[in-house]
Design a protein around this motif. Structure first.
Motif, short mmCIF file in Angstrom:
data_model
loop_
_atom_site.label_atom_id
_atom_site.label_comp_id
_atom_site.label_asym_id
_atom_site.label_seq_id
_atom_site.Cartn_x
_atom_site.Cartn_y
_atom_site.Cartn_z
N TYR A 156 -4.29 -9.70 -2.58
CA TYR A 156 -5.49 -9.62 -1.73
C TYR A 156 -6.28 -10.93 -1.79
CZ TYR A 156 -5.32 -4.89 0.09
OH TYR A 156 -4.97 -3.79 0.80
N GLU B 66 0.82 -1.21 0.00
CA GLU B 66 0.00 0.00 0.00
C GLU B 66 0.86 1.26 0.00
OE1 GLU B 66 -2.95 0.08 -0.79
OE2 GLU B 66 -3.57 -1.97 -0.50
N GLU C 203 -5.66 4.51 -1.58
CA GLU C 203 -4.51 3.71 -1.14
C GLU C 203 -4.06 4.13 0.26
OE1 GLU C 203 -4.46 1.36 -3.00
OE2 GLU C 203 -4.31 1.86 -5.13
#
Ligand SMILES: [Fe+2]
Ligand SMILES: [Fe+2]
Length: 155
Positions: free
Chosen positions: A106, A17, A47
């Protein structure tokens, strides 16, 4: 899920991130088209939200102390001044590649946390964030297609 493993994953995502924030934020200044500039600004905010959430999770599971394992490095990471030299199309292509990697990461983390009742809330947010990353990827793809379409038209 084992605590050390979880902390390691969260460290990876913190780095992912942080990279996404930096990637989009560092390009804003040099973008000319207001629509694309605003998209990069908006993506940066998203983000940053992801990064803050992951940091909070890391703090709560790790007590904010110690680092387990090395910080994740994004393969083929392009940063800083190198980005200024990229054409708009290459920036969009880089965005697609980075978001694709994020979606994949993810997806794996969601699978790892799916069956742990203690991680139910985390799992839900990972799912939300994966959708954000998918939307970023779709947006980059759509804009790349538009540009390529315009270029293909006879002048
Ligand atoms: Fe993100
Ligand atoms: Fe993203």
């Amino acid at each position: 899920m084992e605590r050390d493993k979880l902390v390691y994953k969260l460290k990876e995502f913190q780095a992912l991130e942080a990279y996404q924030v930096d990637l989009f934020q560092s390009q804003i200044k040099s973008l000319e088209d207001p629509h694309i500039k605003h998209a990069f600004e908006r993506f940066t905010v998203r983000e940053q939200e992801h990064e803050v959430f992951i940091k909070d999770q890391l703090y709560s599971f790790n007590g904010g102390t110690g680092i387990v394992g090395p910080a994740f490095k994004f393969a083929g990471m392009v940063t800083g001044k190198a980005l200024d030299l990229l054409s708009l199309k290459d920036r969009l292509k880089l965005g697609i590649a980075v978001e694709q990697k994020a979606v994949q990461m993810y997806h794996e983390f969601i699978e790892m946390t799916r069956h742990d009742p203690q991680l139910k809330e985390l799992n839900k947010y990972l799912s939300y964030f994966m959708i954000d990353e998918e939307l970023h990827q779709f947006w980059f793809k759509e804009h790349l297609a538009r540009i390529e379409n315009i270029e293909a038209q006879p002048h």
